[in-house]
Scaffold this motif. Structure first.
Motif, PDB file in Angstrom:
ATOM      1  N   SER A  38       0.600  -1.161  -0.096  1.00 42.44           N
ATOM      2  CA  SER A  38       0.120   0.268   0.111  1.00 42.44           C
ATOM      3  C   SER A  38       0.953   1.258  -0.328  1.00 42.44           C
ATOM      4  O   SER A  38       0.390   2.294  -0.678  1.00 42.44           O
ATOM      5  CB  SER A  38      -1.181  -0.402   1.891  1.00 42.44           C
ATOM      6  OG  SER A  38      -2.193  -1.273   1.047  1.00 42.44           O
ATOM      7  N   PHE A  58       3.944   1.515  -1.881  1.00 41.02           N
ATOM      8  CA  PHE A  58       3.786   1.879  -3.127  1.00 41.02           C
ATOM      9  C   PHE A  58       2.881   2.624  -3.440  1.00 41.02           C
ATOM     10  O   PHE A  58       2.926   3.293  -4.759  1.00 41.02           O
ATOM     11  CB  PHE A  58       4.998   0.407  -4.033  1.00 41.02           C
ATOM     12  CG  PHE A  58       6.305   0.373  -3.126  1.00 41.02           C
ATOM     13  CD1 PHE A  58       7.221   1.310  -3.017  1.00 41.02           C
ATOM     14  CD2 PHE A  58       6.461  -0.450  -1.971  1.00 41.02           C
ATOM     15  CE1 PHE A  58       8.433   1.562  -2.834  1.00 41.02           C
ATOM     16  CE2 PHE A  58       7.863   0.263  -1.931  1.00 41.02           C
ATOM     17  CZ  PHE A  58       9.119  -0.052  -1.887  1.00 41.02           C
ATOM     18  N   VAL A  59       1.615   1.871  -4.070  1.00 41.09           N
ATOM     19  CA  VAL A  59       0.432   2.059  -4.067  1.00 41.09           C
ATOM     20  C   VAL A  59       0.195   3.575  -4.016  1.00 41.09           C
ATOM     21  O   VAL A  59      -0.281   4.712  -5.312  1.00 41.09           O
ATOM     22  CB  VAL A  59      -0.159   0.751  -4.160  1.00 41.09           C
ATOM     23  CG1 VAL A  59      -2.075   1.926  -4.561  1.00 41.09           C
ATOM     24  CG2 VAL A  59      -0.284   0.036  -5.055  1.00 41.09           C
ATOM     25  N   LEU A  91       2.437   6.299  -3.126  1.00 40.60           N
ATOM     26  CA  LEU A  91       2.911   7.298  -3.633  1.00 40.60           C
ATOM     27  C   LEU A  91       3.078   6.924  -4.971  1.00 40.60           C
ATOM     28  O   LEU A  91       2.390   8.126  -5.550  1.00 40.60           O
ATOM     29  CB  LEU A  91       4.130   6.766  -2.877  1.00 40.60           C
ATOM     30  CG  LEU A  91       5.073   6.797  -1.865  1.00 40.60           C
ATOM     31  CD1 LEU A  91       6.042   6.035  -1.883  1.00 40.60           C
ATOM     32  CD2 LEU A  91       4.923   8.435  -1.027  1.00 40.60           C
ATOM     33  N   TYR A  92       2.706   5.886  -6.071  1.00 36.12           N
ATOM     34  CA  TYR A  92       1.840   5.875  -6.975  1.00 36.12           C
ATOM     35  C   TYR A  92       1.067   7.117  -7.631  1.00 36.12           C
ATOM     36  O   TYR A  92       1.651   7.982  -8.267  1.00 36.12           O
ATOM     37  CB  TYR A  92       2.756   4.644  -7.777  1.00 36.12           C
ATOM     38  CG  TYR A  92       1.637   4.747  -9.257  1.00 36.12           C
ATOM     39  CD1 TYR A  92       2.719   4.028  -9.612  1.00 36.12           C
ATOM     40  CD2 TYR A  92       0.219   4.130  -9.306  1.00 36.12           C
ATOM     41  CE1 TYR A  92       1.918   3.737 -11.699  1.00 36.12           C
ATOM     42  CE2 TYR A  92       0.001   4.096 -10.899  1.00 36.12           C
ATOM     43  CZ  TYR A  92       0.902   3.860 -11.799  1.00 36.12           C
ATOM     44  OH  TYR A  92       0.596   4.249 -12.831  1.00 36.12           O
ATOM     45  N   PHE A  93       0.521   6.266  -7.141  1.00 35.01           N
ATOM     46  CA  PHE A  93      -1.295   7.370  -7.508  1.00 35.01           C
ATOM     47  C   PHE A  93      -1.139   8.680  -6.696  1.00 35.01           C
ATOM     48  O   PHE A  93      -1.423   9.846  -7.696  1.00 35.01           O
ATOM     49  CB  PHE A  93      -2.192   6.640  -6.513  1.00 35.01           C
ATOM     50  CG  PHE A  93      -3.421   7.009  -6.285  1.00 35.01           C
ATOM     51  CD1 PHE A  93      -4.296   7.177  -7.814  1.00 35.01           C
ATOM     52  CD2 PHE A  93      -3.873   8.309  -5.255  1.00 35.01           C
ATOM     53  CE1 PHE A  93      -5.999   8.136  -8.058  1.00 35.01           C
ATOM     54  CE2 PHE A  93      -5.139   8.939  -5.991  1.00 35.01           C
ATOM     55  CZ  PHE A  93      -5.795   9.116  -6.736  1.00 35.01           C
ATOM     56  N   ASP A  94      -0.532   8.788  -5.485  1.00 35.49           N
ATOM     57  CA  ASP A  94      -0.374  10.384  -4.673  1.00 35.49           C
ATOM     58  C   ASP A  94       0.928  11.221  -5.933  1.00 35.49           C
ATOM     59  O   ASP A  94       0.948  12.731  -6.391  1.00 35.49           O
ATOM     60  CB  ASP A  94      -0.675  10.586  -3.593  1.00 35.49           C
ATOM     61  CG  ASP A  94      -1.207   9.988  -2.473  1.00 35.49           C
ATOM     62  OD1 ASP A  94      -2.951  10.625  -3.426  1.00 35.49           O
ATOM     63  OD2 ASP A  94      -1.026   9.480  -2.041  1.00 35.49           O
ATOM     64  N   PHE A  95       1.701  10.628  -6.308  1.00 32.79           N
ATOM     65  CA  PHE A  95       3.039  11.145  -7.441  1.00 32.79           C
ATOM     66  C   PHE A  95       1.757  11.780  -8.491  1.00 32.79           C
ATOM     67  O   PHE A  95       2.164  12.637  -8.410  1.00 32.79           O
ATOM     68  CB  PHE A  95       4.100  10.394  -7.310  1.00 32.79           C
ATOM     69  CG  PHE A  95       4.814  10.513  -6.578  1.00 32.79           C
ATOM     70  CD1 PHE A  95       5.183  11.901  -5.158  1.00 32.79           C
ATOM     71  CD2 PHE A  95       5.726   9.661  -6.011  1.00 32.79           C
ATOM     72  CE1 PHE A  95       5.546  11.157  -4.158  1.00 32.79           C
ATOM     73  CE2 PHE A  95       6.747   9.942  -5.595  1.00 32.79           C
ATOM     74  CZ  PHE A  95       6.675  10.245  -3.990  1.00 32.79           C
ATOM     75  N   PHE A  96       1.494  11.031  -9.078  1.00 30.47           N
ATOM     76  CA  PHE A  96       0.129  11.237  -9.994  1.00 30.47           C
ATOM     77  C   PHE A  96      -0.588  12.203 -10.508  1.00 30.47           C
ATOM     78  O   PHE A  96      -0.975  13.462 -10.742  1.00 30.47           O
ATOM     79  CB  PHE A  96       0.036  10.139 -11.153  1.00 30.47           C
ATOM     80  CG  PHE A  96       0.783   9.435 -11.075  1.00 30.47           C
ATOM     81  CD1 PHE A  96       1.053   9.634 -13.535  1.00 30.47           C
ATOM     82  CD2 PHE A  96       1.661   8.382 -11.866  1.00 30.47           C
ATOM     83  CE1 PHE A  96       1.461   8.753 -13.670  1.00 30.47           C
ATOM     84  CE2 PHE A  96       2.520   7.652 -12.507  1.00 30.47           C
ATOM     85  CZ  PHE A  96       2.112   8.003 -13.976  1.00 30.47           C
ATOM     86  N   GLN A  97      -1.394  12.519  -8.649  1.00 30.21           N
ATOM     87  CA  GLN A  97      -2.359  13.449  -8.575  1.00 30.21           C
ATOM     88  C   GLN A  97      -1.783  14.973  -8.397  1.00 30.21           C
ATOM     89  O   GLN A  97      -2.607  15.221  -8.915  1.00 30.21           O
ATOM     90  CB  GLN A  97      -3.023  13.187  -7.642  1.00 30.21           C
ATOM     91  CG  GLN A  97      -3.797  11.599  -7.511  1.00 30.21           C
ATOM     92  CD  GLN A  97      -4.853  11.723  -8.367  1.00 30.21           C
ATOM     93  OE1 GLN A  97      -5.734  13.191  -8.170  1.00 30.21           O
ATOM     94  NE2 GLN A  97      -5.178  11.303  -9.188  1.00 30.21           N
ATOM     95  N   VAL A 129      -0.845   9.111   2.432  1.00 34.06           N
ATOM     96  CA  VAL A 129      -0.021   8.018   2.104  1.00 34.06           C
ATOM     97  C   VAL A 129      -0.330   7.371   3.775  1.00 34.06           C
ATOM     98  O   VAL A 129      -0.322   5.532   3.784  1.00 34.06           O
ATOM     99  CB  VAL A 129       1.188   8.568   2.197  1.00 34.06           C
ATOM    100  CG1 VAL A 129       2.506   7.234   2.112  1.00 34.06           C
ATOM    101  CG2 VAL A 129       2.067   9.101   0.196  1.00 34.06           C
TER     102      VAL A 129
END
Length: 130
Positions: free
Chosen positions: A81, A83-84, A86-92, A108
């Motif tokens: 979770s 990594f998921v 961070l991946y999602f929030d960086f794109f946001q 996060v």
């Protein structure tokens, strides 16, 4: 692969993740995040997202990691979770000007907590089913 374990653990994890999301994002931190529209379609899509994560974690736990305890499931769920999230929030942050660093930090943390609990449930269900 034990399809029965995958489905049971994945669905159990999805239900727990959905309910935790409702408590955290819909009640406790409601004012910290934008709320989805109140419609059956958005709730269905949220549940399908939770189901996807539950099945994804269950697949990793059963097929690759042989995780069958709540404790190990919680640890693995928290890492996945992290990594998921961070991946999602960086794109946001890149795509949505309304997203702030504070929102990302809180998201996060919440995702790691939710992932740990969801992973614990998935690991425990998998262990009970043998």
């Amino acid at each position: 692969m034990k399809t029965k374990n995958l489905l049971a653990a994945g669905v159990a994890g999805a239900v727990v993740n959905y309910l935790l999301g409702w408590v955290f994002y819909g009640m406790l931190f409601k004012d910290s995040f934008p709320q989805p529209e109140e419609s059956g379609q958005s709730l269905l899509m949220i549940f399908l997202g939770c189901l996807t994560l539950g099945l994804f974690m269950a697949y990793i736990f059963i097929q690759w990691a042989q995780i069958s305890t709540g404790t190990t499931g919680a640890k693995a769920g928290a890492v996945i979770s992290l990594f998921v999230a961070l991946y999602f929030d960086f794109f946001q942050l890149a795509m949505n000007s309304e997203v702030t660093y504070q929102m990302v930090g809180l998201d996060v943390i919440l995702m790691v907590v939710m992932g740990a609990i969801t992973g614990a449930v998935i690991g425990a269900v998998n262990g009970k089913m043998g």
